[in-house]
Design a protein around this motif. Structure first.
Motif, PDB file in Angstrom:
ATOM      1  N   THR A 190      23.441 -34.438 -13.643  1.00  0.00           N
ATOM      2  CA  THR A 190      24.822 -35.054 -13.937  1.00  0.00           C
ATOM      3  C   THR A 190      25.920 -34.073 -13.833  1.00  0.00           C
ATOM      4  N   LEU A 191      25.569 -32.627 -13.900  1.00  0.00           N
ATOM      5  CA  LEU A 191      26.583 -31.506 -13.646  1.00  0.00           C
ATOM      6  C   LEU A 191      26.817 -31.604 -12.105  1.00  0.00           C
ATOM      7  N   VAL A 192      25.755 -31.687 -11.381  1.00  0.00           N
ATOM      8  CA  VAL A 192      25.965 -31.716  -9.836  1.00  0.00           C
ATOM      9  C   VAL A 192      26.852 -32.920  -9.520  1.00  0.00           C
ATOM     10  N   ASP A 193      26.590 -34.033  -9.940  1.00  0.00           N
ATOM     11  CA  ASP A 193      27.290 -35.048  -9.513  1.00  0.00           C
ATOM     12  C   ASP A 193      28.837 -35.224  -9.898  1.00  0.00           C
ATOM     13  N   ASN A 194      29.088 -34.238 -10.904  1.00  0.00           N
ATOM     14  CA  ASN A 194      30.452 -34.360 -11.711  1.00  0.00           C
ATOM     15  C   ASN A 194      31.322 -33.157 -11.691  1.00  0.00           C
ATOM     16  N   CYS A 195      30.750 -31.938 -11.351  1.00  0.00           N
ATOM     17  CA  CYS A 195      31.550 -30.778 -11.987  1.00  0.00           C
ATOM     18  C   CYS A 195      31.764 -29.811 -10.546  1.00  0.00           C
ATOM     19  N   THR A 196      33.095 -29.559 -10.073  1.00  0.00           N
ATOM     20  CA  THR A 196      33.475 -28.737  -9.190  1.00  0.00           C
ATOM     21  C   THR A 196      34.375 -27.740  -9.541  1.00  0.00           C
ATOM     22  N   LYS A 197      34.770 -27.565 -10.757  1.00  0.00           N
ATOM     23  CA  LYS A 197      35.688 -26.664 -11.180  1.00  0.00           C
ATOM     24  C   LYS A 197      35.351 -25.577 -12.282  1.00  0.00           C
ATOM     25  N   LEU A 198      34.061 -25.323 -12.124  1.00  0.00           N
ATOM     26  CA  LEU A 198      33.567 -24.631 -13.393  1.00  0.00           C
ATOM     27  C   LEU A 198      33.586 -22.893 -12.843  1.00  0.00           C
ATOM     28  N   SER A 199      34.143 -22.241 -14.087  1.00  0.00           N
ATOM     29  CA  SER A 199      33.954 -20.723 -13.902  1.00  0.00           C
ATOM     30  C   SER A 199      33.093 -20.096 -14.810  1.00  0.00           C
ATOM     31  N   HIS A 200      32.596 -21.051 -15.811  1.00  0.00           N
ATOM     32  CA  HIS A 200      31.564 -20.489 -16.776  1.00  0.00           C
ATOM     33  C   HIS A 200      30.538 -21.285 -17.021  1.00  0.00           C
ATOM     34  N   LEU A 201      29.166 -21.005 -16.600  1.00  0.00           N
ATOM     35  CA  LEU A 201      28.238 -21.837 -16.887  1.00  0.00           C
ATOM     36  C   LEU A 201      26.956 -20.958 -17.347  1.00  0.00           C
ATOM     37  N   ASP A 202      26.399 -21.491 -18.819  1.00  0.00           N
ATOM     38  CA  ASP A 202      25.387 -20.721 -19.329  1.00  0.00           C
ATOM     39  C   ASP A 202      24.571 -21.662 -19.592  1.00  0.00           C
ATOM     40  N   ILE A 203      23.196 -21.661 -19.089  1.00  0.00           N
ATOM     41  CA  ILE A 203      22.287 -22.889 -19.509  1.00  0.00           C
ATOM     42  C   ILE A 203      20.698 -22.023 -19.637  1.00  0.00           C
ATOM     43  N   ASN A 204      20.481 -22.545 -20.651  1.00  0.00           N
ATOM     44  CA  ASN A 204      19.199 -22.245 -21.301  1.00  0.00           C
ATOM     45  C   ASN A 204      18.033 -23.174 -20.898  1.00  0.00           C
ATOM     46  N   LEU A 205      17.193 -22.962 -19.873  1.00  0.00           N
ATOM     47  CA  LEU A 205      16.518 -24.036 -19.271  1.00  0.00           C
ATOM     48  C   LEU A 205      14.895 -23.938 -19.845  1.00  0.00           C
ATOM     49  N   TYR A 206      14.172 -24.907 -19.648  1.00  0.00           N
ATOM     50  CA  TYR A 206      12.837 -25.157 -19.925  1.00  0.00           C
ATOM     51  C   TYR A 206      12.110 -26.246 -19.106  1.00  0.00           C
ATOM     52  N   ASP A 207      11.001 -25.847 -18.772  1.00  0.00           N
ATOM     53  CA  ASP A 207       9.949 -26.752 -18.023  1.00  0.00           C
ATOM     54  C   ASP A 207       8.544 -26.006 -17.726  1.00  0.00           C
ATOM     55  N   ASN A 208       7.541 -26.767 -17.444  1.00  0.00           N
ATOM     56  CA  ASN A 208       6.498 -26.282 -17.079  1.00  0.00           C
ATOM     57  C   ASN A 208       5.664 -27.123 -15.886  1.00  0.00           C
TER      58      ASN A 208
END
Length: 358
Positions: A170-188
């Motif tokens: 969703t972020l890929v499809d909609n966001c192009t103006k980001l200056s700050h991105l803080d993501i805590n990921l999880y997957d196995n």
């Protein structure tokens, strides 16, 4: 002979600029001065109603529900339940706090639709750990009917506990103006991890300005992440990489990060120290009540001085609202001057432009 008088005058744009740089407490007092200042201060005061105290958030929910009782297409000023259209002013959405206050799907959808109907464009989106609420309600905001309000985002902080949701896409499809991105990921799941990293690369490439990026992934595939950075080293202003598995990784790409002003990592390898030097500081990131994560920080300021940690500022950038924030009903409003504003007014008057003949 009549002489022209010189009266200090604050034009609206100047007033707004001043208001944008005062604390929430001062803003609270400012909106009590008179009608004009109230009109200018209210949008700033209500731009982040879910980002502070729980009392503040509960009141915001109550006010938003007043608007939900009105038909979505009937939002003309004369039909408002309050003097101001408060949902229209939203610029920062703390989705976690919203869910904690109202966990029903119907109400969350209704609030999101309320914002869409008003053409709200968010600047900041924050979502913490909402695992207890279930994956479906956690990902409601990713529905395509709500995503237009996220196209203007510049600041995102997300803890993403569900591996199958569409958050990154969703972020890929909609966001192009980001200056700050803080993501805590999880997957196995290796397949999903690969897809997620591909989405991250697309997200980095889509941005129009330098990124302040913080990625947390317990034992995440460091080599795959490094390949992304190697392809676009000039895209980042600040980087913090926490808990990734960077064994046997090559860090020479750091030499090509000409715009990098801060770099932080857990368990830095010797090659990083050889490239960035030994002038670093450490920070202990509190991941739980009993556990902290040690991160090592390098700063590259032009003046050679170590600046504050960007992602771990000692002083919070936000201040709590009053427990009982102002909600103005559509009645006759009379402002009043507060003594606490005297110093503010003196500062404001010193910045005015003198205009002859007024």
């Amino acid at each position: 002979m009549k002489t022209d008088t010189v009266i200090p005058c604050l034009v609206t744009d100047v007033i707004i600029k001043i208001f944008e740089n005062v604390s929430i407490r001062d803003l609270f007092s400012i909106l009590l001065v008179n009608r004009e200042w109230c009109r200018l201060a209210i949008p700033l005061y209500w731009k982040a109603p879910f980002s502070y105290t729980k009392t503040r958030s509960r009141l915001a929910i109550k006010i938003y529900r007043l608007f939900l009782k009105k038909k979505s297409q009937n939002i003309k000023k004369q039909n408002l339940p309050t003097l101001f259209d408060y949902p229209l002013f939203l610029k920062e959405l703390n989705y976690t706090n919203l869910l904690e206050l109202d966990r029903t799907r119907v109400n969350v959808r209704a609030i999101l639709k309320l914002l869409i109907d008003r053409g709200v464009n968010l600047n900041i989106f924050v979502m913490g750990d909402t695992a207890a609420l279930g994956e479906y309600i956690y990902g409601l905001w990713t529905d395509s009917c709500y995503t237009p309000m996220f196209s203007s985002l510049v600041y995102i902080k997300i803890y993403s506990p569900f591996p199958k949701n569409r958050v990154i896409k969703t972020l890929v499809d909609n966001c192009t103006k980001l200056s700050h991105l803080d993501i805590n990921l999880y997957d196995n799941n290796p397949g999903r991890i690969k897809m997620m990293l591909n989405y991250l690369e697309e997200l980095f490439n889509a941005q129009r300005c330098l990124l302040n990026l913080r990625l947390v992934f317990n034992n995440g595939p460091g080599k795959s992440l490094i390949k992304i950075f190697q392809s676009k080293p000039e895209s980042f202003k600040r980087l913090e990489l926490v808990n990734w598995n960077f064994e046997e990784c090559d860090w020479k790409w750091l030499e090509k990060c000409t715009d990098l002003t801060e770099f932080a990592i857990t368990n830095p390898q010797s090659q990083i120290t050889e490239i960035l030097g030994i002038n670093f500081e450490t920070h202990y990131l509190k991941s739980s009540k009993k556990k902290s994560i040690k991160t090592t920080h390098w700063h590259f300021g032009n003046d050679g001085k170590i600046s504050n940690f960007y992602f771990h500022s000692e002083k919070s950038s936000t201040e709590p609202y009053f427990d009982e924030p102002i909600v103005i009903k559509p009645t006759n409003y009379t402002g009043r001057m507060t003594r606490s504003l005297s110093e503010f007014l003196n500062r404001a008057n010193s910045q005015t432009t003198n205009i002859n003949g007024l």
